[in-house]
Scaffold this motif. Structure first.
Motif, PDB file in Angstrom:
ATOM      1  N   LEU A  49     -37.329  83.493  79.695  1.00 58.79           N
ATOM      2  CA  LEU A  49     -38.706  83.045  79.797  1.00 58.79           C
ATOM      3  C   LEU A  49     -39.374  83.022  78.425  1.00 58.79           C
ATOM      4  CD1 LEU A  49     -41.044  82.135  81.562  1.00 58.79           C
ATOM      5  CD2 LEU A  49     -41.616  84.549  81.914  1.00 58.79           C
ATOM      6  N   SER A  50     -39.165  84.061  77.624  1.00 55.50           N
ATOM      7  CA  SER A  50     -39.787  84.091  76.298  1.00 55.50           C
ATOM      8  C   SER A  50     -39.215  82.995  75.408  1.00 55.50           C
ATOM      9  CB  SER A  50     -39.623  85.465  75.641  1.00 55.50           C
ATOM     10  OG  SER A  50     -38.271  85.699  75.323  1.00 55.50           O
ATOM     11  N   GLY A  51     -37.926  82.687  75.551  1.00 47.44           N
ATOM     12  CA  GLY A  51     -37.323  81.601  74.777  1.00 47.44           C
ATOM     13  C   GLY A  51     -37.929  80.260  75.145  1.00 47.44           C
ATOM     14  N   CYS A  52     -38.167  80.025  76.431  1.00 43.92           N
ATOM     15  CA  CYS A  52     -38.771  78.768  76.870  1.00 43.92           C
ATOM     16  C   CYS A  52     -40.206  78.657  76.388  1.00 43.92           C
ATOM     17  CB  CYS A  52     -38.740  78.653  78.389  1.00 43.92           C
ATOM     18  SG  CYS A  52     -37.075  78.423  79.048  1.00 43.92           S
ATOM     19  N   GLN A  53     -40.900  79.765  76.320  1.00 40.48           N
ATOM     20  CA  GLN A  53     -42.288  79.735  75.878  1.00 40.48           C
ATOM     21  C   GLN A  53     -42.390  79.425  74.388  1.00 40.48           C
ATOM     22  OE1 GLN A  53     -43.597  83.576  77.207  1.00 40.48           O
ATOM     23  NE2 GLN A  53     -44.264  82.785  79.173  1.00 40.48           N
ATOM     24  N   ASN A  54     -41.335  79.636  73.613  1.00 38.17           N
ATOM     25  CA  ASN A  54     -41.358  79.364  72.190  1.00 38.17           C
ATOM     26  C   ASN A  54     -41.081  77.901  71.856  1.00 38.17           C
ATOM     27  OD1 ASN A  54     -41.971  81.987  71.480  1.00 38.17           O
ATOM     28  ND2 ASN A  54     -39.836  82.600  71.350  1.00 38.17           N
ATOM     29  N   LEU A  55     -40.663  77.110  72.846  1.00 37.36           N
ATOM     30  CA  LEU A  55     -40.402  75.704  72.592  1.00 37.36           C
ATOM     31  C   LEU A  55     -41.726  74.973  72.367  1.00 37.36           C
ATOM     32  CD1 LEU A  55     -37.630  74.936  75.221  1.00 37.36           C
ATOM     33  CD2 LEU A  55     -37.364  75.161  72.753  1.00 37.36           C
ATOM     34  N   PRO A  56     -41.692  73.878  71.594  1.00 38.85           N
ATOM     35  CA  PRO A  56     -42.924  73.124  71.370  1.00 38.85           C
ATOM     36  C   PRO A  56     -43.520  72.633  72.680  1.00 38.85           C
ATOM     37  CG  PRO A  56     -41.157  72.344  69.940  1.00 38.85           C
ATOM     38  CD  PRO A  56     -40.544  73.316  70.908  1.00 38.85           C
ATOM     39  N   ASN A  57     -44.825  72.626  72.754  1.00 37.22           N
ATOM     40  CA  ASN A  57     -45.541  72.181  73.932  1.00 37.22           C
ATOM     41  C   ASN A  57     -45.647  70.661  73.909  1.00 37.22           C
ATOM     42  OD1 ASN A  57     -47.856  71.308  75.515  1.00 37.22           O
ATOM     43  ND2 ASN A  57     -48.317  73.479  75.760  1.00 37.22           N
ATOM     44  N   ALA A  58     -45.121  69.995  74.940  1.00 40.65           N
ATOM     45  CA  ALA A  58     -45.129  68.534  75.000  1.00 40.65           C
ATOM     46  C   ALA A  58     -46.552  67.984  74.972  1.00 40.65           C
ATOM     47  CB  ALA A  58     -44.407  68.049  76.251  1.00 40.65           C
ATOM     48  N   LYS A  59     -47.462  68.651  75.642  1.00 37.35           N
ATOM     49  CA  LYS A  59     -48.852  68.184  75.659  1.00 37.35           C
ATOM     50  C   LYS A  59     -49.436  68.234  74.248  1.00 37.35           C
ATOM     51  CE  LYS A  59     -53.197  68.723  78.083  1.00 37.35           C
ATOM     52  NZ  LYS A  59     -53.937  69.446  79.103  1.00 37.35           N
TER      53      LYS A  59
END
Length: 151
Positions: free
Chosen positions: A15-25
């Motif tokens: 979950l923390s790894g996914c949260q570090n990805l750039p936000n598409a919006k």
């Protein structure tokens, strides 16, 4: 109990790894795309239950200047703007360590239609596939996986 704690820890890390990805919006709002600064190919080898470590590509420059790499490992590029991306590629031993004699460089041209919309994550692969190739032939993809499977 130990299994539950282990699963909880794995879930928290994912979950923390996914949260570090750039936000598409965020990218769409600012009309930028996110290009991974360093990316290595790998591919499972048939039924042998092992991974073949393919070539790694690193972006060395954008229009002749060192890129600004975000803390998440991505570089922001504007949509609809031509740029020249300098890259360096290196192949790896079975243990994942680089093979210095295989270092190569190549340029990748981005034109005004390469990135159709902001907010997407992109990856430059060193080649189309992870096995049976030589040289540095950057291939752009929205996937972390090789464009072509070797098997």
């Amino acid at each position: 109990m130990r299994l539950k704690l282990t699963m909880l820890a794995i879930w928290a890390i994912a979950l923390s790894g996914c949260q570090n990805l750039p936000n598409a919006k965020e990218g769409a709002n600012r009309n930028v795309v996110f290009l991974k600064a360093t990316h290595c190919l790998e591919e499972p080898v048939g039924d042998q239950d092992r991974i073949h470590f393919g070539p790694c590509l690193k972006i060395t420059d954008i229009n002749g200047e060192a890129p600004t790499v975000r803390s998440d490992g991505f570089i922001e590029l504007p949509v609809a703007r031509p740029v020249t991306i300098g890259t360096s590629c290196v192949y790896r031993h079975a243990d994942g360590t680089p093979i210095p004699a295989t270092v190569g460089t190549a340029e990748f041209q981005v034109n005004s239609t390469t990135f159709p919309e902001g907010g997407q994550r992109w990856y430059l692969h060193a080649h189309e596939q992870a096995r049976g190739v030589v040289g540095c032939q950057p291939t752009l993809s929205t996937s972390v996986f090789p464009t072509r499977k070797t098997d």
